[in-house]
Design a protein around this motif. Structure first.
Motif, mmCIF file in Angstrom:
data_model
loop_
_atom_site.group_PDB
_atom_site.id
_atom_site.type_symbol
_atom_site.label_atom_id
_atom_site.label_comp_id
_atom_site.label_asym_id
_atom_site.label_seq_id
_atom_site.Cartn_x
_atom_site.Cartn_y
_atom_site.Cartn_z
ATOM 1 N N GLN A 1 63.114 123.167 9.096
ATOM 2 C CA GLN A 1 62.730 121.791 9.420
ATOM 3 C C GLN A 1 61.786 121.756 10.628
ATOM 4 O O GLN A 1 60.863 120.954 10.678
ATOM 5 N N LEU A 2 62.032 122.646 11.585
ATOM 6 C CA LEU A 2 61.142 122.731 12.741
ATOM 7 C C LEU A 2 59.739 123.138 12.309
ATOM 8 O O LEU A 2 58.738 122.610 12.824
ATOM 9 N N GLY A 3 59.647 124.056 11.351
ATOM 10 C CA GLY A 3 58.351 124.474 10.827
ATOM 11 C C GLY A 3 57.626 123.334 10.134
ATOM 12 O O GLY A 3 56.422 123.121 10.352
ATOM 13 N N LEU A 4 58.340 122.564 9.307
ATOM 14 C CA LEU A 4 57.744 121.415 8.623
ATOM 15 C C LEU A 4 57.192 120.411 9.635
ATOM 16 O O LEU A 4 56.056 119.941 9.511
ATOM 17 N N TYR A 5 58.020 120.103 10.624
ATOM 18 C CA TYR A 5 57.612 119.114 11.625
ATOM 19 C C TYR A 5 56.427 119.614 12.444
ATOM 20 O O TYR A 5 55.483 118.860 12.718
ATOM 21 N N SER A 6 56.439 120.878 12.819
ATOM 22 C CA SER A 6 55.348 121.443 13.627
ATOM 23 C C SER A 6 54.022 121.408 12.875
ATOM 24 O O SER A 6 52.975 121.116 13.460
ATOM 25 N N VAL A 7 54.068 121.694 11.572
ATOM 26 C CA VAL A 7 52.845 121.648 10.773
ATOM 27 C C VAL A 7 52.331 120.211 10.676
ATOM 28 O O VAL A 7 51.130 119.946 10.807
ATOM 29 N N ALA A 8 53.250 119.249 10.466
ATOM 30 C CA ALA A 8 52.854 117.844 10.387
ATOM 31 C C ALA A 8 52.240 117.378 11.705
ATOM 32 O O ALA A 8 51.212 116.674 11.716
ATOM 33 N N VAL A 9 52.837 117.780 12.819
ATOM 34 C CA VAL A 9 52.300 117.416 14.134
ATOM 35 C C VAL A 9 50.925 118.033 14.344
ATOM 36 O O VAL A 9 50.033 117.409 14.931
ATOM 37 N N SER A 10 50.732 119.255 13.842
ATOM 38 C CA SER A 10 49.428 119.912 13.978
ATOM 39 C C SER A 10 48.339 119.142 13.243
ATOM 40 O O SER A 10 47.218 118.982 13.753
ATOM 41 N N PHE A 11 48.651 118.639 12.050
ATOM 42 C CA PHE A 11 47.672 117.831 11.321
ATOM 43 C C PHE A 11 47.438 116.503 12.035
ATOM 44 O O PHE A 11 46.300 116.039 12.153
ATOM 45 N N ALA A 12 48.519 115.890 12.514
ATOM 46 C CA ALA A 12 48.386 114.610 13.215
ATOM 47 C C ALA A 12 47.638 114.770 14.530
ATOM 48 O O ALA A 12 47.079 113.795 15.050
ATOM 49 N N ALA A 13 47.608 115.992 15.062
ATOM 50 C CA ALA A 13 46.921 116.236 16.329
ATOM 51 C C ALA A 13 45.427 115.943 16.234
ATOM 52 O O ALA A 13 44.759 115.817 17.271
ATOM 53 N N ALA A 14 44.894 115.848 15.018
ATOM 54 C CA ALA A 14 43.489 115.459 14.879
ATOM 55 C C ALA A 14 43.239 114.105 15.543
ATOM 56 O O ALA A 14 42.169 113.857 16.101
ATOM 57 N N ALA A 15 44.270 113.233 15.497
ATOM 58 C CA ALA A 15 44.133 111.914 16.118
ATOM 59 C C ALA A 15 44.118 112.004 17.634
ATOM 60 O O ALA A 15 43.674 111.067 18.306
ATOM 61 N N THR A 16 44.619 113.112 18.207
ATOM 62 C CA THR A 16 44.585 113.255 19.660
ATOM 63 C C THR A 16 43.161 113.434 20.172
ATOM 64 O O THR A 16 42.909 113.242 21.366
ATOM 65 N N ILE A 17 42.237 113.808 19.286
ATOM 66 C CA ILE A 17 40.820 113.858 19.689
ATOM 67 C C ILE A 17 40.369 112.450 20.064
ATOM 68 O O ILE A 17 39.736 112.231 21.108
ATOM 69 N N PHE A 18 40.724 111.496 19.206
ATOM 70 C CA PHE A 18 40.421 110.087 19.470
ATOM 71 C C PHE A 18 41.083 109.642 20.776
ATOM 72 O O PHE A 18 40.462 109.003 21.628
ATOM 73 N N GLN A 19 42.354 110.011 20.945
ATOM 74 C CA GLN A 19 43.097 109.636 22.150
ATOM 75 C C GLN A 19 42.470 110.243 23.398
ATOM 76 O O GLN A 19 42.261 109.560 24.413
ATOM 77 N N SER A 20 42.155 111.530 23.336
ATOM 78 C CA SER A 20 41.640 112.239 24.505
ATOM 79 C C SER A 20 40.272 111.715 24.927
ATOM 80 O O SER A 20 40.035 111.453 26.119
ATOM 81 N N VAL A 21 39.368 111.549 23.964
ATOM 82 C CA VAL A 21 38.023 111.057 24.279
ATOM 83 C C VAL A 21 38.099 109.651 24.850
ATOM 84 O O VAL A 21 37.473 109.333 25.873
ATOM 85 N N PHE A 22 38.905 108.803 24.216
ATOM 86 C CA PHE A 22 39.008 107.414 24.682
ATOM 87 C C PHE A 22 39.578 107.348 26.096
ATOM 88 O O PHE A 22 39.056 106.647 26.966
ATOM 89 N N SER A 23 40.686 108.084 26.336
ATOM 90 C CA SER A 23 41.335 108.039 27.646
ATOM 91 C C SER A 23 40.416 108.547 28.748
ATOM 92 O O SER A 23 40.388 107.999 29.857
ATOM 93 N N THR A 24 39.651 109.601 28.453
ATOM 94 C CA THR A 24 38.747 110.173 29.451
ATOM 95 C C THR A 24 37.676 109.170 29.863
ATOM 96 O O THR A 24 37.345 109.044 31.047
ATOM 97 N N ILE A 25 37.150 108.431 28.888
ATOM 98 C CA ILE A 25 36.086 107.464 29.182
ATOM 99 C C ILE A 25 36.657 106.162 29.737
ATOM 100 O O ILE A 25 36.115 105.568 30.662
ATOM 101 N N TRP A 26 37.792 105.743 29.181
ATOM 102 C CA TRP A 26 38.330 104.416 29.450
ATOM 103 C C TRP A 26 38.837 104.250 30.880
ATOM 104 O O TRP A 26 38.530 103.256 31.550
ATOM 105 N N ALA A 27 39.615 105.222 31.379
ATOM 106 C CA ALA A 27 40.275 105.052 32.673
ATOM 107 C C ALA A 27 39.298 104.748 33.810
ATOM 108 O O ALA A 27 39.476 103.751 34.528
ATOM 109 N N PRO A 28 38.259 105.565 34.029
ATOM 110 C CA PRO A 28 37.337 105.231 35.137
ATOM 111 C C PRO A 28 36.611 103.895 34.931
ATOM 112 O O PRO A 28 36.395 103.145 35.880
ATOM 113 N N MET A 29 36.275 103.600 33.681
ATOM 114 C CA MET A 29 35.490 102.406 33.390
ATOM 115 C C MET A 29 36.303 101.133 33.614
ATOM 116 O O MET A 29 35.840 100.183 34.255
#
Length: 381
Positions: free
Chosen positions: A154-182
């Motif tokens: 079950q840990l393996g299943l969840y880890s793989v799912a989180v790895s695919f969902a991590a693609a959305a962290t690109i959106f999160q990371s880019v937005f947070s980096t630009i947004w906070a100072p602005m």
């Protein structure tokens, strides 16, 4: 050093292996990552965008190269070599960026300490330390409890799912980096509140679209994974809750930072952590990986809700009916998809399609504005 002295508690806890070497490697990785974090902030505050981006990217590239070298040279495939690869990447990057920023931090070491200013920084930052610990618990206890309350499959299943969902962290990371100072620049000037609300609507639109696309096309992952990982398609959607709901909360939490009431940030993280802890304890024995995905997604919805309400209480109100209505429906859909996705596959596809189509009614102004800006090549907010 304290953790290492307790009979290799680090390696036993993380890997169930009694090894001083593994404990030392993990300690070195944590220390170098910690230092690299602050070094990268020097680059960010100096507005060295390319160098800052490389500081985030380089550790991943080095890790891939080292593991690729393992494959090419047939290095033994064991946990020690895998940990060694991670440590080598983080240490190498830490040394490189420490050298590149030496002029700044060497000057800092020579400066005298302003204790009155330090006191104000500590009073602001201390709650954030505990809030950071609570947030770490919110994002890390899922895997720890899944390992303890379920099994490695079950840990393996969840880890793989989180790895695919991590693609959305690109959106999160880019937005947070630009947004906070602005946004804090806007707040300091006492203007552009309408722009903050507008960005909030844009991010809500992006969150809805990404959730819906994942719901409609999550079956694609079955084409690239072994058959025993087919369940990843169902638990992938709630795994998006962390990066997407966190990103949305960044647009509503401005009031806490502006008023410097960091205790409320700590409280939001702590309450969400408690909810996640209880949810994992309740759902993992019954649903395994699906249960932990549901618990994390629901917890981050409460995290988003608490941050929003605290910010409104401390600063100023924002229209939020649409925020709560859409995010509630997205989380409910993600929960059902995770637990009953295989049973109601067709019905859920219809649900995600309806949600996607609804944005052309309720967020049509934002869509039209994005369309106009795209064709006019004017992307400024």
């Amino acid at each position: 050093m304290l953790c290492i002295s307790f009979d290799n508690v680090i390696s036993l806890w993380l890997f169930e292996i009694d090894s001083l070497l593994l404990s030392l490697l993990v300690a070195a990785a944590v220390l170098s990552a910690f230092l690299s974090r602050f070094i990268s902030l020097i680059l960010r505050m100096n507005e060295q965008g390319l160098a800052y981006s490389m500081s985030q990217l380089l550790p991943k590239l080095l890790l891939i190269l080292i593991i690729g070298g393992y494959v090419v040279f047939s290095v033994s495939k064991n946990i020690t070599n895998l940990v060694l690869a991670n440590v080598s990447a983080t240490l190498f990057v830490c040394v490189i960026y420490a050298w590149n920023t030496r002029s700044e931090w060497l000057l800092g070491l020579k400066e005298s300490i302003d204790y009155s200013y330090l006191k104000s920084l500590v009073s602001f930052g201390l709650p954030l330390i505990f809030g950071g610990l609570a947030f770490w618990g919110l994002t890390a206890t899922d895997k720890i409890l899944l390992k303890e309350l379920s099994d490695f499959e079950q840990l393996g299943l969840y880890s793989v799912a989180v790895s695919f969902a991590a693609a959305a962290t690109i959106f999160q990371s880019v937005f947070s980096t630009i947004w906070a100072p602005m946004v804090y620049k806007w707040a300091a000037a006492g203007e552009n509140f309408d722009k903050i609300y507008k960005v909030n609507r844009y991010v809500l639109l992006a969150v809805i679209v990404l959730f819906c696309l994942a719901g409609l096309f999550s079956w694609v992952v079955t084409l690239i994974l072994p058959s025993n990982y087919n369940d990843v398609q169902w638990i992938l959607i709630p795994c998006l809750g962390f990066p997407l709901l966190y990103t949305l909360s960044e647009t509503t939490v401005v009031g806490i930072g502006v008023t410097r009431r960091s205790g409320f940030a700590m409280l939001a993280a702590a309450l969400a952590f408690i909810i996640n802890l209880f949810g994992n304890w309740w759902l993992i024995p019954k649903w395994g990986a699906a249960g932990v995905a549901v618990s994390t997604c629901v917890s981050f919805w409460f995290f988003f809700l608490l941050r929003t309400e605290f910010a409104i209480y401390l600063w100023r109100p924002i229209p939020r009916f649409m925020l709560y209505a859409y995010t509630s429906l997205l989380v409910i859909g993600a929960v059902i998809n995770s637990i009953y996705g295989e049973v109601y596959a067709i019905e859920l596809k219809v649900f995600w399609l309806i949600m996607l189509c609804s944005i052309f009614v309720f967020l049509k102004d934002e869509i039209l504005e994005i369309k106009n800006r795209f064709f006019s090549h004017n992307f400024k907010i």
